[in-house]
Design a protein around this motif. Sequence first.
Motif, short mmCIF file in Angstrom:
data_model
loop_
_atom_site.label_atom_id
_atom_site.label_comp_id
_atom_site.label_asym_id
_atom_site.label_seq_id
_atom_site.Cartn_x
_atom_site.Cartn_y
_atom_site.Cartn_z
N ASN A 70 0.86 -1.19 0.00
CA ASN A 70 0.00 0.00 0.00
C ASN A 70 0.89 1.23 0.00
N LEU A 71 0.57 2.19 -0.84
CA LEU A 71 1.30 3.46 -0.87
C LEU A 71 0.47 4.49 -0.13
N ARG A 72 1.03 5.05 0.91
CA ARG A 72 0.29 5.99 1.75
C ARG A 72 1.01 7.33 1.81
N GLN A 73 0.28 8.35 2.32
CA GLN A 73 0.85 9.65 2.60
C GLN A 73 0.59 10.01 4.05
N PRO A 74 1.42 10.87 4.62
CA PRO A 74 1.18 11.30 6.00
C PRO A 74 -0.19 11.98 6.12
N PRO A 75 -0.78 11.99 7.29
CA PRO A 75 -2.07 12.67 7.48
C PRO A 75 -1.96 14.14 7.08
N PRO A 76 -3.05 14.74 6.58
CA PRO A 76 -3.00 16.15 6.17
C PRO A 76 -2.72 17.05 7.36
N GLU A 77 -1.96 18.12 7.09
CA GLU A 77 -1.61 19.05 8.16
C GLU A 77 -2.79 19.92 8.56
N SER A 78 -3.75 20.10 7.64
CA SER A 78 -4.90 20.95 7.91
C SER A 78 -6.18 20.15 7.70
N PRO A 79 -7.20 20.38 8.52
CA PRO A 79 -8.47 19.66 8.32
C PRO A 79 -9.14 20.01 7.00
N ASP A 80 -8.74 21.11 6.37
CA ASP A 80 -9.31 21.49 5.09
C ASP A 80 -8.75 20.67 3.92
N GLN A 81 -7.61 20.01 4.15
CA GLN A 81 -6.99 19.22 3.12
C GLN A 81 -7.65 17.84 3.02
N ASP A 82 -7.71 17.31 1.79
CA ASP A 82 -8.29 15.99 1.60
C ASP A 82 -7.36 14.91 2.15
N GLN A 83 -7.95 13.90 2.75
CA GLN A 83 -7.19 12.74 3.18
C GLN A 83 -6.95 11.84 1.98
N ILE A 84 -5.71 11.56 1.68
CA ILE A 84 -5.37 10.74 0.54
C ILE A 84 -5.53 9.26 0.90
N LYS A 85 -6.32 8.55 0.12
CA LYS A 85 -6.53 7.12 0.38
C LYS A 85 -5.33 6.33 -0.13
N PRO A 86 -5.05 5.19 0.50
CA PRO A 86 -3.91 4.38 0.06
C PRO A 86 -4.06 3.93 -1.40
N LEU A 87 -2.94 3.83 -2.09
CA LEU A 87 -2.90 3.31 -3.44
C LEU A 87 -2.38 1.88 -3.41
N LEU A 88 -2.85 1.06 -4.34
CA LEU A 88 -2.39 -0.32 -4.43
C LEU A 88 -1.19 -0.41 -5.37
N PHE A 89 -0.11 -1.00 -4.90
CA PHE A 89 1.13 -1.16 -5.67
C PHE A 89 1.34 -2.65 -5.92
N THR A 90 1.67 -2.99 -7.18
CA THR A 90 1.97 -4.38 -7.54
C THR A 90 3.17 -4.41 -8.45
N LEU A 91 4.15 -5.24 -8.11
CA LEU A 91 5.33 -5.44 -8.95
C LEU A 91 5.37 -6.91 -9.34
N SER A 92 5.31 -7.17 -10.65
CA SER A 92 5.37 -8.54 -11.17
C SER A 92 6.60 -8.70 -12.04
N VAL A 93 7.16 -9.90 -12.04
CA VAL A 93 8.36 -10.20 -12.81
C VAL A 93 8.01 -11.27 -13.84
N TYR A 94 8.53 -11.07 -15.06
CA TYR A 94 8.26 -12.00 -16.15
C TYR A 94 9.57 -12.49 -16.75
N GLN A 95 9.48 -13.54 -17.52
CA GLN A 95 10.68 -14.13 -18.12
C GLN A 95 11.40 -13.13 -19.00
N ASN A 96 12.69 -13.36 -19.16
CA ASN A 96 13.53 -12.60 -20.11
C ASN A 96 13.69 -11.14 -19.76
#
Length: 556
Positions: A70-96
């Motif tokens: 999960n890719l996250r960001q620190p909580p917003p410094e101000s209550p007026d700022q949007d809370q960023i939801k976690p992003l899904l990260f996937t790393l896959s490896v393939y032949q060659n």
Amino acid sequence: MPPNINSTLPLLLLFLLFTLHLSSVSAWKKEEFRTCNQTPFCKRARSRKPHSSSLFATDVAILDGALTANLRQPPPESPDQDQIKPLLFTLSVYQNGVVRVKIDEDPSLDPPKKRFEVPDVILPEFESTKLWLQRFQTETVDGDSGPSSVVYVADGYEAVLRHNPFEVYVREKQGKRRVLSLNSHGLFDFEQLRVKQEGDDWEERFKGHTDLCFEATRGPGVDDSEPYRLFNLDVFEYIHDSPFGLYGSIPFMLGHGKARGTSGFFWLNAAEMQIDVLGSGWDAESGILLPESGSRIDTFWMSEAGIVDTFFFIGPGPKDVVRQYTSVTGMPAMPQLFSTAHHQCRWNYRDEEDVENVDSKFDEHDIPYDVLWLDIDHTDGKRYFTWDRVLFPNPEQMQNKLAAKGRHMVTIVDPHIRRDESFHLHKEATSKGYYVKDATGKDYDGWCWPGSSSYPDMLNPEIRSWWSEKFSLKNYVGSTPWLYIWNDMNEPSVFNGPEVQFPVGAEKKMLPLREEGGWIGKESDGQHEAENNLLEFDWGCSREGSGRHEAENCLL
């Protein structure tokens, strides 16, 4: 920041920057096309500064044979700022030596809609070449206070997920030298989907057209230099060596140098892209102020919509990168032998007698040629798949005469249809609801060679199948096995549209061969796809110490 590297090994960073040196040519109406500064997502992206990204990776695990987090960001410094939801990260490896990195919003967190993912590009058999990762190792890199996760890629290569700050790169196992790196300067940004609120101004206005767009952000000014633009456009008298958009767009880049060799990068994304390439000394003038480094070439990739779905090709040679790339997308079809010979085309041959005369003159003067083309005036009133029965009364006989000499004919069929209630093709497309719609839900009406025209929705498999049937010998009356097709104006070209293109308010679903594609991320239903995805990349390549780049950076 990347590790210290020998100056003979500059790293090619895929950030996305590119200068544009345009000379003055009166035939090209530059003012008819948007610049980066007139494109909110591009203008906003270029204003970002190094290390502005605060993403960090958590919950790292092996799931379904891939490295996930999960890719996250620190909580917003101000209550007026949007809370960023976690992003899904996937790393896959393939032949060659192929690594795939995907970043998207978490569907379990109820985003307003699913982001568009490009269909029909990845080979079905590619997934069978996946190497199912069983474990990862941890180590501390670059003096970080926390760990990074390391997985096997190929003999002699590893992929590293740096947790905090977030970064991904491929390195040589021996010596730890980086090959490609994403987000080493902390410029990555992923603007999340959100519902439009009252008072939000998400409109972009250009040349009298209004498109839904993003909110502007603050940042330094942008000078007159332009990035390479991957956005399909029908540009009359295109300026030589210009980074401006043109007919086709494939977001694939190679970095090549004498010392390390070649590596490649491909971003599977159909939205408009802007790509800046930063050379030595650009930091003082570009919209993105990057740290000066004598051993780097930086590129900065800006996409308006879609997800991050990227492929790293580790090479090490040019042929290796091409093999790795084509293992993902497939190889181009081999052209038929006759198609590589001389083609004769002009606008336009008047009638069958004119065609026969031109053909005979080639023989009379002993000039070899294999193919003769007919432009739109061979049709009945500029209706594709038809013939002017006065000027071209015997199309099969005309084609057979050419075929008797081993020659072929090509006719033009563009991916738009004349809006004419007496035209059976238009009536059928209208009754089946096969046309691209405008922002109000009506069939989009644009202007092209036939005049008032509408455009079949070529991202719909059913409509593609319907369209392909029109080329059969049965349906294309007057055609023979010796007739081939000229697919023109498929950017798509709209003479009265913004930038000679669809307005973004239309449901933009394009031909399967055009990478610019659709679902551009601007919708009129109150949900706004603020999808400005920024990528940085580092490449292992070499250049001369004089500052002249020895590496050939090919944008294909």
